[in-house]
Design an enzyme around this catalytic site. Structure first.
Site: not given
Ligand SMILES: NC(=O)c1ccc[n+]([C@@H]2O[C@H](COP(=O)([O-])OP(=O)(O)OC[C@H]3O[C@@H](n4cnc5c(N)ncnc54)[C@H](O)[C@@H]3O)[C@@H](O)[C@H]2O)c1
Length: 238
Positions: A77, A135, A139, A146
């Site tokens: 991502t 999260h 991260k 998302t």
């Protein structure tokens, strides 16, 4: 199916486990320590590649795979500002590309519910909408890929919101995405429509990484032998 695994961190290891369980073979494993081995010659041993590295490395890895003409599933991502260049390279070389901000079947069902709920809420201006994602602390990107997909789905229907912000809303047209980093959360996403009368809330909570890994392997099985650009909707038949 012969798989090249690019990125051997939390997701790469989870994908390896699922792929082996499903009878596939890992013929190439690339991580930061042997990144120079990501060559067209090495990729030619695989039917499909799966890339889960991170925001800084994804685009370079994607371009190497596109230039090598291999079908590629991308889970990294935080690199989607380069997506058009990757898609152009895919078309040029006759590779195949499937990029998803979230591979879990549950989240892809959740995406469909989110789109439908936003359509239903569009005429009801008394409700204000906001997103939250939680999260783990390792991260690197915020908001999550998302959450960005969910926000874009909301923005497509809720026209008094014009763009998302990664803070509390300051202006009425801000769609707020609040990002929280709490271990060991693999990923929780909540969309809340609030009015003076009531709240409507939908939430997806991942309990572990198995859903993402299984979805990525399903996507790889779908993509092997294909050319062109696909999404998880193609894999799941939505
Ligand atoms: N799409 C999804 O469903 C989904 C699900 C979970 C995570 N993700 C994303 O996947 C990515 C990886 O997540 P993770 O939890 O496995 O992270 P991680 O940090 O555990 O693993 C990333 C791995 O990539 C390696 N790496 C870094 N640069 C590299 C390079 N240039 N070449 C090869 N390897 C390199 C690192 O050494 C590390 O082992 C993140 O962007 C994350 O947001 C996506």
């Amino acid at each position: 199916m012969k798989i090249a695994l690019i990125g051997y961190g939390k997701m790469g290891k989870a994908i390896e486990e699922i792929a082996l369980q499903r009878g596939h073979e890992i013929v190439l494993t690339i991580d930061i320590s042997n990144a120079a081995d990501l060559t067209a010659a090495n990729l030619s041993k695989a039917d499909v590649a799966i890339e889960f590295t991170g925001p800084e490395s994804a685009f370079g890895n994607v371009m190497k795979c596109m230039e090598a003409g291999i079908p590629l599933v991308v889970g990294s991502t935080g690199w989607l500002q380069h997506l058009q260049d990757a898609e152009a390279a895919c078309k040029k070389s006759g590779a195949a590309l499937l990029v998803a901000s979230n591979f879990s079947v549950g989240v892809n069902i959740f995406f469909e519910i989110n789109k439908k709920l936003a359509q239903l809420m569009a005429p009801h201006k008394d409700y204000d909408v906001a997103l939250e994602e939680i999260h783990h602390t390792q991260k690197k990107d915020a908001p999550s890929g998302t959450a960005i997909t969910l926000a874009e789905q909301v923005l497509a229907s809720i026209k008094n919101k014009t763009h998302w912000v990664n803070t509390a809303a300051v202006n009425p047209d801000d769609l707020s995405i609040i990002s929280k980093r709490i271990d060991p959360a693999p990923g929780t996403h909540t969309i809340t429509y609030s009015s003076a009368i009531d709240d409507i809330e939908i939430r997806h909570t991942a309990h572990n990484r198995k859903g993402f890994a299984t979805g990525a392997v399903l996507a790889a099985e779908f993509l092997a032998g294909k050319k062109g650009i696909y999404t998880m909707s193609d894999v799941l038949g939505f």
